[in-house]
Design a protein around this motif. Sequence first.
Motif, PDB file in Angstrom:
ATOM      1  N   MET A   1       1.942   7.749 -11.450  1.00  0.00           N
ATOM      2  CA  MET A   1       0.717   6.949 -11.368  1.00  0.00           C
ATOM      3  C   MET A   1       0.123   7.004  -9.965  1.00  0.00           C
ATOM      4  N   GLY A   2       0.999   6.934  -8.959  1.00  0.00           N
ATOM      5  CA  GLY A   2       0.513   6.993  -7.578  1.00  0.00           C
ATOM      6  C   GLY A   2      -0.168   8.308  -7.272  1.00  0.00           C
ATOM      7  N   ASP A   3       0.420   9.414  -7.732  1.00  0.00           N
ATOM      8  CA  ASP A   3      -0.194  10.729  -7.510  1.00  0.00           C
ATOM      9  C   ASP A   3      -1.541  10.819  -8.213  1.00  0.00           C
ATOM     10  N   MET A   4      -1.614  10.324  -9.434  1.00  0.00           N
ATOM     11  CA  MET A   4      -2.861  10.382 -10.200  1.00  0.00           C
ATOM     12  C   MET A   4      -3.928   9.486  -9.576  1.00  0.00           C
ATOM     13  N   LEU A   5      -3.524   8.331  -9.073  1.00  0.00           N
ATOM     14  CA  LEU A   5      -4.466   7.425  -8.422  1.00  0.00           C
ATOM     15  C   LEU A   5      -5.015   8.066  -7.155  1.00  0.00           C
ATOM     16  N   SER A   6      -4.139   8.671  -6.364  1.00  0.00           N
ATOM     17  CA  SER A   6      -4.573   9.329  -5.126  1.00  0.00           C
ATOM     18  C   SER A   6      -5.529  10.480  -5.402  1.00  0.00           C
ATOM     19  N   ALA A   7      -5.283  11.210  -6.501  1.00  0.00           N
ATOM     20  CA  ALA A   7      -6.104  12.377  -6.846  1.00  0.00           C
ATOM     21  C   ALA A   7      -7.391  12.001  -7.562  1.00  0.00           C
ATOM     22  N   GLY A   8      -7.577  10.721  -7.867  1.00  0.00           N
ATOM     23  CA  GLY A   8      -8.776  10.302  -8.580  1.00  0.00           C
ATOM     24  C   GLY A   8      -8.706  10.516 -10.078  1.00  0.00           C
ATOM     25  N   LYS A   9      -7.511  10.851 -10.598  1.00  0.00           N
ATOM     26  CA  LYS A   9      -7.355  11.017 -12.044  1.00  0.00           C
ATOM     27  C   LYS A   9      -7.197   9.664 -12.738  1.00  0.00           C
TER      28      LYS A   9
ATOM     29  N   ASN B   1      -0.662   9.808   3.987  1.00  0.00           N
ATOM     30  CA  ASN B   1      -1.364  10.979   3.451  1.00  0.00           C
ATOM     31  C   ASN B   1      -2.877  10.854   3.496  1.00  0.00           C
ATOM     32  N   GLY B   2      -3.377   9.714   3.935  1.00  0.00           N
ATOM     33  CA  GLY B   2      -4.820   9.530   4.000  1.00  0.00           C
ATOM     34  C   GLY B   2      -5.487   9.451   2.640  1.00  0.00           C
ATOM     35  N   ALA B   3      -4.735   9.106   1.600  1.00  0.00           N
ATOM     36  CA  ALA B   3      -5.288   9.032   0.247  1.00  0.00           C
ATOM     37  C   ALA B   3      -6.265   7.858   0.144  1.00  0.00           C
ATOM     38  N   PRO B   4      -7.314   8.005  -0.651  1.00  0.00           N
ATOM     39  CA  PRO B   4      -8.320   6.935  -0.798  1.00  0.00           C
ATOM     40  C   PRO B   4      -7.853   5.879  -1.804  1.00  0.00           C
ATOM     41  N   VAL B   5      -6.811   5.157  -1.457  1.00  0.00           N
ATOM     42  CA  VAL B   5      -6.250   4.144  -2.360  1.00  0.00           C
ATOM     43  C   VAL B   5      -6.025   2.854  -1.600  1.00  0.00           C
ATOM     44  N   ALA B   6      -6.034   1.747  -2.330  1.00  0.00           N
ATOM     45  CA  ALA B   6      -5.800   0.434  -1.719  1.00  0.00           C
ATOM     46  C   ALA B   6      -5.334  -0.526  -2.796  1.00  0.00           C
ATOM     47  N   TRP B   7      -4.729  -1.612  -2.345  1.00  0.00           N
ATOM     48  CA  TRP B   7      -4.434  -2.732  -3.245  1.00  0.00           C
ATOM     49  C   TRP B   7      -4.855  -4.057  -2.617  1.00  0.00           C
ATOM     50  N   ASN B   8      -5.139  -4.028  -1.310  1.00  0.00           N
ATOM     51  CA  ASN B   8      -5.494  -5.240  -0.576  1.00  0.00           C
ATOM     52  C   ASN B   8      -6.426  -4.840   0.559  1.00  0.00           C
ATOM     53  N   LEU B   9      -7.693  -5.137   0.420  1.00  0.00           N
ATOM     54  CA  LEU B   9      -8.673  -4.816   1.454  1.00  0.00           C
ATOM     55  C   LEU B   9      -9.250  -6.110   2.008  1.00  0.00           C
ATOM     56  N   ASP B  10      -9.035  -6.324   3.321  1.00  0.00           N
ATOM     57  CA  ASP B  10      -9.552  -7.521   3.981  1.00  0.00           C
ATOM     58  C   ASP B  10      -9.147  -8.789   3.237  1.00  0.00           C
TER      59      ASP B  10
ATOM     60  N   PHE C   1       4.675  -5.452  -7.523  1.00  0.00           N
ATOM     61  CA  PHE C   1       3.753  -4.862  -8.480  1.00  0.00           C
ATOM     62  C   PHE C   1       2.352  -5.363  -8.131  1.00  0.00           C
ATOM     63  N   VAL C   2       1.455  -4.439  -7.837  1.00  0.00           N
ATOM     64  CA  VAL C   2       0.101  -4.797  -7.444  1.00  0.00           C
ATOM     65  C   VAL C   2      -0.905  -4.012  -8.284  1.00  0.00           C
ATOM     66  N   VAL C   3      -2.150  -4.460  -8.254  1.00  0.00           N
ATOM     67  CA  VAL C   3      -3.247  -3.688  -8.830  1.00  0.00           C
ATOM     68  C   VAL C   3      -3.781  -2.772  -7.734  1.00  0.00           C
ATOM     69  N   GLY C   4      -3.614  -1.455  -7.936  1.00  0.00           N
ATOM     70  CA  GLY C   4      -4.102  -0.479  -6.968  1.00  0.00           C
ATOM     71  C   GLY C   4      -5.311   0.245  -7.514  1.00  0.00           C
TER      72      GLY C   4
END
Length: 364
Positions: free
Chosen positions: A240-248, A267-276, A163-166
């Motif tokens: 939730m994943g679909d809504m996050l990917s769609a910007g909803k 899918n190239g969706a603009p989502v992340a939970w861990n950047l650098d 379980f992560v914060v995305g």
Amino acid sequence: MKHQVLAGTAGTFALALLVTGCGGSPVAGGAPEANADATAVYDRINSLSGQEREAELTELAEEEGQLTVYTSNTDMETIIAGFEKEYDIDVELTRGNSETVLQKLLTEGSAGKLKVDFVDNNANELNIMADQGFLYDYESEYRDAVRQDGQMDGWTSHYFNAFVVGWNTDKVVATDLPKEIKDFADPKWKGLISLELSDIDWYAAVSTYYLDRGMSEQEVDRMWAGIAANASVEKGHSTMGDMLSAGKLDIALSIYQHTVDGASADNGAPVAWNLDGQHVEPVVVRPNGAGLMSAAEHPAAAMLFMDYVLSEGQQTIADVHRIPTVEGVPSPIDEVETIGVPEEEMTGDRYEYWDDKYRDLVGG
């Protein structure tokens, strides 16, 4: 491979009440008597190792030629495809959410119509199955290679859910995120965060994390009240994943790591939970796994599939962005500090306690 998808059903705690009395003492849970032929196969193979085990088990399993699997894992088809390619065994797969799979098992067991050999599910549901006698012990060198926190009584974990914060990277700048979940109680996050309706185990884990760090129960409750006041409540991690990917949704506080990583990588969706290396703590991990049915019609095939899932299948699990349990297989959380779901809090009256508190919080 034949494939059936089940509709949803009642919550896990409601199902637990079907198999335990309110005071925790067992009542009729639907588990059929163990199949003597099946347990003889299990005992025989459990006593073997190495090439002798592999050869005898493969011969017995291919003689059976069939395997029936119930699962809540949306990626199980990929694992089964590899298994069917390697072995002359036809797999019949039934998939539903974790609660639906448990309900199907209980209902069929009570009616004397249980036909499943291998069950793959979440920890809570598997513990209920094990307690009620549906599952049989599995021993092997493959289980021995699983992390200790994945070697459970009656079942074996073959992947972990994290379980992560995305967040949606088009809508949220990573450096603006807080370091910890508790900080989302700040009113500045109102309308930007979301909770999932049924994440009782995550809620208990995060609550216990802060209690263990010195916060009082009242302080933890105030933290959650602030978070809930800022949050929408969604049903289902896939949704939730679909809504996050769609910007909803801007930020999901308890989304699965593999949902985020899969949407980004595949899918190239603009989502992340861990950047650098930057992520929000705590990250909560929960074992998901599988068990051999004590009344299996195809016990050798079930055992061979368990061996496969814990060997070649571990790379398949990694390839679909999930977290393998066998030591040495690379994982997306290898460099991340994690906490586990407090298993002692997920049974009996303690589960009811956390279930009531979370449902009061989210209105479930």
